[in-house]
Design a protein around this motif. Sequence first.
Motif, PDB file in Angstrom:
ATOM      1  N   ASP A 124      15.985  -9.428  -0.554  1.00 31.98           N
ATOM      2  CA  ASP A 124      14.530  -9.511  -0.634  1.00 31.98           C
ATOM      3  C   ASP A 124      14.042 -10.803  -1.295  1.00 31.98           C
ATOM      4  N   LYS A 125      14.896 -11.430  -2.103  1.00 34.37           N
ATOM      5  CA  LYS A 125      14.513 -12.683  -2.748  1.00 34.37           C
ATOM      6  C   LYS A 125      14.228 -13.792  -1.736  1.00 34.37           C
ATOM      7  N   HIS A 126      14.845 -13.671  -0.575  1.00 34.92           N
ATOM      8  CA  HIS A 126      14.748 -14.737   0.430  1.00 34.92           C
ATOM      9  C   HIS A 126      13.775 -14.421   1.557  1.00 34.92           C
ATOM     10  N   ARG A 177      17.878  -5.780  -3.039  1.00 34.84           N
ATOM     11  CA  ARG A 177      17.276  -6.675  -4.029  1.00 34.84           C
ATOM     12  C   ARG A 177      17.714  -8.133  -3.889  1.00 34.84           C
ATOM     13  N   GLU A 178      18.946  -8.376  -3.472  1.00 30.89           N
ATOM     14  CA  GLU A 178      19.402  -9.755  -3.317  1.00 30.89           C
ATOM     15  C   GLU A 178      18.856 -10.378  -2.030  1.00 30.89           C
ATOM     16  N   THR A 222      12.967  -6.916  -7.204  1.00 27.04           N
ATOM     17  CA  THR A 222      13.341  -8.283  -6.857  1.00 27.04           C
ATOM     18  C   THR A 222      12.792  -9.282  -7.865  1.00 27.04           C
ATOM     19  N   SER A 223      11.585  -9.053  -8.321  1.00 32.69           N
ATOM     20  CA  SER A 223      10.963  -9.964  -9.280  1.00 32.69           C
ATOM     21  C   SER A 223      11.461  -9.749 -10.706  1.00 32.69           C
ATOM     22  N   THR A 227       8.776  -9.783   0.797  1.00 31.24           N
ATOM     23  CA  THR A 227       9.360  -8.862  -0.184  1.00 31.24           C
ATOM     24  C   THR A 227       9.760  -9.531  -1.507  1.00 31.24           C
ATOM     25  N   ALA A 228       9.545 -10.826  -1.619  1.00 32.43           N
ATOM     26  CA  ALA A 228      10.048 -11.562  -2.788  1.00 32.43           C
ATOM     27  C   ALA A 228       9.445 -11.082  -4.102  1.00 32.43           C
ATOM     28  N   GLN A 229       8.243 -10.511  -4.059  1.00 32.15           N
ATOM     29  CA  GLN A 229       7.575 -10.108  -5.297  1.00 32.15           C
ATOM     30  C   GLN A 229       7.629  -8.606  -5.554  1.00 32.15           C
ATOM     31  N   ASP A 253      14.972  -0.594  -2.122  1.00 32.04           N
ATOM     32  CA  ASP A 253      14.718  -1.829  -2.857  1.00 32.04           C
ATOM     33  C   ASP A 253      15.878  -2.203  -3.768  1.00 32.04           C
TER      34      ASP A 253
END
Length: 288
Positions: free
Chosen positions: A70-72, A67-68, A82-83, A76-78, A63
């Motif tokens: 997963d935002k998209h 992390r960059e 990432t959050s 996985t955005a939350q 993760d």
Amino acid sequence: MLDRLNLYLDLIRWNRPAGWLLLLWPTLAALWVASGGFPGWHLLAVFTLGTILMRSAGCCINDVADREFDKHVKRTAQRPITSGKVGVKEALAVGAVLALAAFGLVLTTNAVTIAWSFAALAVTLAYPYAKRFVSMPQAVLGVAFSFGIPMAFAATQGEIPPLAWGMLLGNLFWVLAYDTEYAMVDRDDDLKIGMKTSAITLGRWDVPAITAFYVIYLAVWAALLAPLMPSAGRWLMWAGLAVALGQVVWHVWLIKDRSREGCFKAFRLNHWLGLSVFVGVAVSSALA
């Protein structure tokens, strides 16, 4: 403190045990094969707890690395990192504590197992970054998720025979099968962000390839293990493999339309396939 603990549990996917079960069943099967039956409570505890700890540590590393990206991705955005709910250094510290705890368990085995544990750690660290450079990073994950097999032989026999590497190779194809199903869930998002996955590389051949991966896995393990099983109980191993093969047919049916829901369901159910193979091996071995 309770809120922080819940975040850490979310970070290591504690509420999704399918992940560590996928590692556990082939590891335990190898432990039974290497021991010629029940391996004893000590090794059973070491490899069960070690599998859970290392999978949890791997989630932290993965993760942080992703992390960059997963935002998209919708799925996985939350995630905690990432959050922004858990910091990078904090996540790495959690992962380090878990990995050290796993290493403490390894120290109770033997020198060969301890030495090979560093190779296992290296593969675990390499996998998150393989997705940037390797067209089928699931193969790297296959090595990481199969490394408990040679470790089991090392802990039991003090060496790693060719049989262990053969089982690792066979298990790698199982990982290719279920993690390609997993990658099919995120294929649209991964294409947008430039992530490399087997689902993207295989394209329209994804479903036939997954089917072939499953069959190769079961065929390799059958060829390697059938001669080792006692004649009185060999049919039990074949029964376990037959149940696993039945699940393969079901999984292929679930993914044939390539829907997100079907692919994710097939992935999540793979631990039952691994359990079927393990039970067949363990019960057959018990009749030696």
